[in-house]
Design an enzyme around this catalytic site. Structure first.
Site, PDB file in Angstrom:
ATOM      1  N   ASP A  70      31.127  73.416  62.636  1.00 54.22           N
ATOM      2  CA  ASP A  70      30.470  73.446  63.941  1.00 54.22           C
ATOM      3  C   ASP A  70      29.935  74.846  64.252  1.00 54.22           C
ATOM      4  O   ASP A  70      28.866  74.992  64.853  1.00 54.22           O
ATOM      5  CB  ASP A  70      31.447  73.010  65.036  1.00 54.22           C
ATOM      6  CG  ASP A  70      31.660  71.498  65.039  1.00 54.22           C
ATOM      7  OD1 ASP A  70      30.892  70.788  64.371  1.00 54.22           O
ATOM      8  OD2 ASP A  70      32.603  71.045  65.711  1.00 54.22           O
ATOM      9  N   GLY A  71      30.682  75.884  63.855  1.00 55.86           N
ATOM     10  CA  GLY A  71      30.235  77.240  64.124  1.00 55.86           C
ATOM     11  C   GLY A  71      28.913  77.557  63.449  1.00 55.86           C
ATOM     12  O   GLY A  71      28.065  78.261  64.005  1.00 55.86           O
ATOM     13  N   ARG A  75      25.372  78.587  65.412  1.00 53.15           N
ATOM     14  CA  ARG A  75      24.609  79.809  65.156  1.00 53.15           C
ATOM     15  C   ARG A  75      23.131  79.537  64.917  1.00 53.15           C
ATOM     16  O   ARG A  75      22.282  80.386  65.166  1.00 53.15           O
ATOM     17  CB  ARG A  75      25.208  80.555  63.960  1.00 53.15           C
ATOM     18  CG  ARG A  75      26.495  81.300  64.293  1.00 53.15           C
ATOM     19  CD  ARG A  75      26.933  82.207  63.170  1.00 53.15           C
ATOM     20  NE  ARG A  75      27.406  81.479  62.019  1.00 53.15           N
ATOM     21  CZ  ARG A  75      28.661  81.060  61.845  1.00 53.15           C
ATOM     22  NH1 ARG A  75      29.564  81.297  62.790  1.00 53.15           N
ATOM     23  NH2 ARG A  75      29.026  80.416  60.760  1.00 53.15           N
ATOM     24  N   ASN A 143      27.155  74.586  73.028  1.00 54.90           N
ATOM     25  CA  ASN A 143      28.490  74.216  73.494  1.00 54.90           C
ATOM     26  C   ASN A 143      28.767  74.704  74.914  1.00 54.90           C
ATOM     27  O   ASN A 143      28.924  73.907  75.828  1.00 54.90           O
ATOM     28  CB  ASN A 143      29.567  74.768  72.564  1.00 54.90           C
ATOM     29  CG  ASN A 143      30.063  73.728  71.572  1.00 54.90           C
ATOM     30  OD1 ASN A 143      29.627  72.582  71.579  1.00 54.90           O
ATOM     31  ND2 ASN A 143      30.979  74.132  70.713  1.00 54.90           N
ATOM     32  N   LYS A 171      40.527  83.098  91.491  1.00 52.09           N
ATOM     33  CA  LYS A 171      40.949  84.117  90.541  1.00 52.09           C
ATOM     34  C   LYS A 171      41.526  83.444  89.300  1.00 52.09           C
ATOM     35  O   LYS A 171      42.122  82.370  89.391  1.00 52.09           O
ATOM     36  CB  LYS A 171      41.990  85.048  91.168  1.00 52.09           C
ATOM     37  CG  LYS A 171      41.481  85.840  92.361  1.00 52.09           C
ATOM     38  CD  LYS A 171      42.602  86.641  92.992  1.00 52.09           C
ATOM     39  CE  LYS A 171      42.112  87.387  94.230  1.00 52.09           C
ATOM     40  NZ  LYS A 171      43.225  88.129  94.895  1.00 52.09           N
ATOM     41  N   ASP A 173      41.531  83.654  84.546  1.00 51.36           N
ATOM     42  CA  ASP A 173      41.150  84.316  83.300  1.00 51.36           C
ATOM     43  C   ASP A 173      39.670  84.164  82.980  1.00 51.36           C
ATOM     44  O   ASP A 173      39.133  84.911  82.161  1.00 51.36           O
ATOM     45  CB  ASP A 173      41.954  83.741  82.129  1.00 51.36           C
ATOM     46  CG  ASP A 173      43.393  84.237  82.116  1.00 51.36           C
ATOM     47  OD1 ASP A 173      43.726  85.104  82.950  1.00 51.36           O
ATOM     48  OD2 ASP A 173      44.184  83.763  81.280  1.00 51.36           O
ATOM     49  N   HIS A 188      37.471  71.332  76.710  1.00 49.52           N
ATOM     50  CA  HIS A 188      38.491  70.287  76.594  1.00 49.52           C
ATOM     51  C   HIS A 188      39.891  70.907  76.517  1.00 49.52           C
ATOM     52  O   HIS A 188      40.831  70.453  77.173  1.00 49.52           O
ATOM     53  CB  HIS A 188      38.213  69.432  75.361  1.00 49.52           C
ATOM     54  CG  HIS A 188      39.337  68.517  74.976  1.00 49.52           C
ATOM     55  ND1 HIS A 188      39.763  67.481  75.768  1.00 49.52           N
ATOM     56  CD2 HIS A 188      40.130  68.491  73.868  1.00 49.52           C
ATOM     57  CE1 HIS A 188      40.768  66.848  75.175  1.00 49.52           C
ATOM     58  NE2 HIS A 188      41.016  67.448  74.031  1.00 49.52           N
ATOM     59  N   SER A 189      40.024  71.971  75.712  1.00 53.80           N
ATOM     60  CA  SER A 189      41.321  72.635  75.579  1.00 53.80           C
ATOM     61  C   SER A 189      41.779  73.242  76.898  1.00 53.80           C
ATOM     62  O   SER A 189      42.980  73.353  77.158  1.00 53.80           O
ATOM     63  CB  SER A 189      41.235  73.733  74.515  1.00 53.80           C
ATOM     64  OG  SER A 189      40.911  73.196  73.252  1.00 53.80           O
TER      65      SER A 189
END
Length: 289
Positions: A70-71, A75, A143, A171, A173, A188-189
């Site tokens: 997928d990466g 790209r 994505n 607030k 991450d 999803h994660s």
């Protein structure tokens, strides 16, 4: 399709054999095979391959066969979308949500030459960082676009607006703005919803929010979403598209995200629907060892 670009991930194990097999199948069906110049390092001089710059190859080809994961597709997706060149992915990686074929199914690339395929249009996102009204960073994403903190022990405050109206202020991450394709990835994660690709919505998912009311949201593709991120306790933030190196933001910067002008075009040669792929790829048996 008579002119096909093979785009291999040169770092993948067994990539030389995959390139050789793909080329032999395509040429046996009368296709002309193109490859990026850097792929000449594989030493396949005996094969009827024409090497050229990647941009020229994407523009000239009727289709691309991407050998990677997928990466690798992420790209190349923006460049391929710009030229309207469809992509057939062969999974040389792990889960491979966007790839259509596994290494043992490379023979099916012949369907590009016989017309036994369909093309799915996948919505992409366009992101810009605006500083004092000027664009200082821009990118596209198949994505997701992610706003995140720079320091692991600090949090950032984020204000999300839709067409100028404040939607939420929290607030945490970070924040993920995902396409339907991206909702099966990091979003999803992080607890975001899974959206089927034809819905063409934008999913916004907070990352580890420090606010009880911060929940995932789904927006129409016509919305212009903006995010302002403020460091808390000296923390800084950055923006990244599809996992590429992040761009550090200054206080007052605005990240603007809209639907991109051109979609990515993914080729399907097997008779599988989204839900069949979803069940397989998200099960324990879906990941290659």
């Amino acid at each position: 399709m008579t002119k096909i670009l093979i785009s291999p991930n040169l770092r993948k194990r067994g990539i030389g054999d995959a390139v050789r097999q793909t080329c032999e199948i395509l040429t046996s069906h009368g296709a002309e095979v193109l490859m990026p110049r850097e792929a000449a390092m594989l030493g396949e001089e005996a094969l009827p391959i024409r090497y050229l710059d990647l941009g020229h190859g994407v523009d000239e080809a009727d289709a691309m066969v991407v050998l990677g994961g997928d990466g690798t597709i992420l790209r190349i997706a923006g460049l391929a979308a710009q030229y309207g060149t469809p992509i057939l992915g062969v999974n040389m990686g792990h889960v491979g949500f966007m790839t259509e074929l596994e290494p043992g199914e490379i023979s099916l690339v012949s369907r590009l030459c016989t017309g036994e395929y369909q093309i799915d249009n996948r919505m992409m996102l366009s992101a810009q960082v605006l500083r004092d009204g000027k664009c200082v960073y821009e990118s596209t994403a198949l994505n997701e676009v992610m706003v995140s903190k720079n320091h692991p022990f600090h949090i950032i405050r984020m204000v999300l607006r839709s067409d100028g109206e404040i939607v939420t202020d929290f607030k945490g991450d970070g924040l993920i703005l995902a396409t339907p394709t991206g909702t099966t990835a990091y979003s999803h994660s992080a607890g975001g919803p899974i959206i089927e690709p034809t819905a063409e919505n934008i999913a916004v998912t907070p990352i580890c929010p420090f606010t009880i009311g911060a929940k995932p949201l789904v927006f129409s593709p016509q919305r212009r979403l903006t995010v302002q991120a403020y460091g808390v306790d000296g923390g800084m933030s950055c923006v990244s598209a599809d996992g590429r190196p992040g761009f550090e933001m200054h206080p007052g910067d605005i990240i603007a995200v809209v639907r991109a002008e051109h979609p990515a075009r993914l080729i399907r040669v097997k008779n599988r629907n989204f839900y069949q792929i979803l069940r397989h790829k998200l099960s324990d048996g879906g990941e290659k060892q």
